[in-house]
Write an enzyme that holds these catalytic residues in place. Structure first.
Site, short mmCIF file in Angstrom:
data_model
loop_
_atom_site.label_atom_id
_atom_site.label_comp_id
_atom_site.label_asym_id
_atom_site.label_seq_id
_atom_site.Cartn_x
_atom_site.Cartn_y
_atom_site.Cartn_z
N PRO A 1 0.82 -1.21 0.00
CA PRO A 1 0.00 0.00 0.00
C PRO A 1 0.85 1.27 0.00
CG PRO A 1 0.17 -0.85 2.22
CD PRO A 1 0.93 -1.81 1.35
N ARG B 1 -1.27 16.02 -9.59
CA ARG B 1 -2.46 15.15 -9.73
C ARG B 1 -3.64 15.81 -10.43
NH1 ARG B 1 -5.09 12.67 -6.39
NH2 ARG B 1 -5.05 10.66 -7.43
N CYS C 1 3.31 28.45 -16.85
CA CYS C 1 2.85 28.81 -18.20
C CYS C 1 2.19 27.62 -18.90
CB CYS C 1 4.02 29.30 -19.01
SG CYS C 1 5.05 30.40 -18.04
N GLU C 2 1.12 27.13 -18.34
CA GLU C 2 0.35 26.04 -18.93
C GLU C 2 -1.09 26.25 -18.50
OE1 GLU C 2 1.50 23.04 -20.43
OE2 GLU C 2 3.63 23.17 -19.99
N1 LLP Z 1 2.48 -1.74 -6.05
C1 LLP Z 1 2.68 -1.47 -7.35
C2 LLP Z 1 3.32 -2.50 -8.19
C3 LLP Z 1 2.28 -0.24 -7.89
O1 LLP Z 1 2.46 -0.01 -9.18
C4 LLP Z 1 1.66 0.71 -7.05
C5 LLP Z 1 1.23 2.01 -7.58
C6 LLP Z 1 1.50 0.41 -5.69
C7 LLP Z 1 1.91 -0.84 -5.23
C8 LLP Z 1 0.88 1.35 -4.71
O2 LLP Z 1 -0.43 1.65 -5.01
P1 LLP Z 1 -1.35 2.51 -3.99
O3 LLP Z 1 -1.59 1.68 -2.75
O4 LLP Z 1 -0.62 3.76 -3.67
O5 LLP Z 1 -2.58 2.77 -4.76
N2 LLP Z 1 0.25 8.64 -9.47
C9 LLP Z 1 -1.05 8.05 -9.33
C10 LLP Z 1 -0.99 6.68 -8.72
C11 LLP Z 1 -0.09 5.74 -9.48
C12 LLP Z 1 0.06 4.41 -8.80
C13 LLP Z 1 1.14 3.61 -9.40
N3 LLP Z 1 1.37 2.35 -8.80
C14 LLP Z 1 -1.94 8.99 -8.51
O6 LLP Z 1 -1.48 10.07 -8.13
O7 LLP Z 1 -3.10 8.68 -8.30
#
Ligand code: LLP
Length: 404
Positions: free
Chosen positions: A269, A307, A338-339
């Site tokens: 997580p 985000r 500037c976007e």
């Molecule tokens: N494990 C793997 C292999 C992953 O690719 C990810 C997230 C996680 C764990 C953790 O996931 P979480 O529990 O945080 O959902 N930048 C995006 C989120 C991209 C997530 C990428 N992988 C955002 O800001 O929503």
């Protein structure tokens, strides 16, 4: 976070007070919230004591990772940089898993040297490369293989990872090929099957479906896996419209799974551990009138928090000092970049604002600072950890000397 005497407060201090000491914009994190999140996560799955590996990509601050380590978690990393950071934070290599579709030979070699728990491979080519390096080093390496279960996580398309059209993991037939390959290798020990279907998941049903798929696959092979790594993805409440993920139902589904398969569970997580601990505090530089709309030009921008621009993500946006005078204008909160996508949110019926007022952008602990950049040559922000009434600088603001 709550208003005390109309001042938005975190733990035992209010943001106005913090901003009197430190220039905006800055990220601040609540330690007690972090602790609470970790305890809640552990409690939700306590009947089978999983190994919980914090997804470092969601927040790469060394001091945050140190605190997370002290609270008993391991790490999920996706690059040599993240692996080095996790090790620097003191996380035991035995609690580190390495995910990612494109690990280079150097990264694999480094991970082998550090004797981490698992390298979770995502293709047959990668498994062969791990084998080649392990053989060269005369080592036996523990690996996992990531399955693409072709499950719809019912989340934003940009952060879905478990459908067959996504680049992640391998399909069933390649998985069986990899099992075969590993069984014939003296240098690889295939210990884990991993899955991660996406992020910001609020419905337990995709997890249930994914577990069914994994269960079917396991019953069709003689290979015995020691671990099943279920990834992360647990969503948080960004808006009151979000429903809450039902951890109880997810836990029940896992317990059902564990009755058939005697394995240890790993989680990865990120957001659910750190997301709601973080706030971006920013100041209004100018207010620019434009017909019915006022542009609220903040000193934070899309480079500091990607985000909204990247995913159209919603972040609750609050005044640091509450007043009860409501503006008739529509407010569009933007940054100085500037976007045209340098925009955080557009709100109606916000309280009347004036230049220099402070604004708090909430729930930015995950993928906030870690996704930030130096675009427009803006320095990376200051990060603060709040413990009770203590303010701890956990990362200094980047200075122009470092930048130029
Ligand atoms: N494990 C793997 C292999 C992953 O690719 C990810 C997230 C996680 C764990 C953790 O996931 P979480 O529990 O945080 O959902 N930048 C995006 C989120 C991209 C997530 C990428 N992988 C955002 O800001 O929503």
């Amino acid at each position: 976070m709550k208003y005390i005497n109309n001042k938005l407060s975190i733990e035992k201090i209010n943001f106005q007070k913090i901003a009197n000491k430190f220039e905006t914009p800055f990220y601040s994190y609540s330690y007690s919230k972090l602790k609470e999140n970790i305890n809640n996560f552990k409690n939700s799955f306590k009947s089978f004591s999983p190994l919980i590996c914090f997804a470092v990509k969601s927040n790469t601050n060394l001091n945050i990772i140190k605190e997370i380590k002290k609270l008993g978690l391991g790490a999920d990393v996706v690059s040599q940089g993240e692996l080095m950071m996790a090790l620097k934070a003191g996380i035991n290599p035995n609690k580190i898993v390495f995910s990612g579709v494109g690990k280079t030979s150097n990264e694999i070699s480094f991970a082998i040297e550090k004797k981490i728990l698992l390298i979770n491979a995502e293709s047959l080519s990668e498994v062969k490369e791990i084998n080649r390096i392990a053989k060269f080093k005369n080592r036996k390496v523990n690996i996992g293989v990531r399955l693409n279960p072709d499950t719809d996580a019912k989340t934003l398309i940009q952060i879905s990872t478990g459908k067959k059209e996504n680049k992640f993991g391998v399909n069933k037939s390649i998985l069986y090929e990899i099992i075969n390959y590993c069984n014939n290798s003296n240098n690889i020990n295939l210990k884990c099957l991993s899955v991660h279907i996406g992020s910001q998941i609020l419905d337990y049903k995709p997890y249930e479906k994914m577990l069914k798929t994994v269960s079917q696959i396991l019953s069709k092979t003689d290979h015995s896996f020691e671990y099943i790594d279920l990834g992360g993805g647990m969503g948080i409440t960004y808006s009151n419209k979000n429903k809450k993920l039902n951890y109880k139902k997810y836990n029940t589904a896992i317990l059902r799974f564990l009755k058939i398969h005697k394995v240890k569970i790993i989680f990865e997580p990120g957001r659910s551990i750190i997301g709601n601990t973080g706030t971006l505090v920013t100041k209004i530089i100018y207010i620019k009138e434009s017909g019915k709309k006022d542009f609220i030009i903040l000193d934070a921008a899309m480079n500091d928090l990607m985000r909204p621009a990247l995913y159209g993500a919603f972040h609750k946006t609050l005044p640091v000092i509450k007043s009860y005078k409501i503006s008739k204008k529509i407010y569009e909160f933007v940054g100085p970049i500037c976007e045209s996508t340098d925009k955080f949110i557009t709100l109606k019926r916000f309280q009347k604002l004036k230049e220099k007022d402070l604004i708090a952008i909430c729930d930015v602990g995950a993928y906030g600072m870690s996704l930030s950049s130096n675009y427009n040559l803006r320095p990376k922000l200051l990060e603060l950890l709040i413990k009770g009434s203590k303010i701890i600088v956990i990362r200094k603001r980047q200075n122009y000397k470092e930048l130029i």
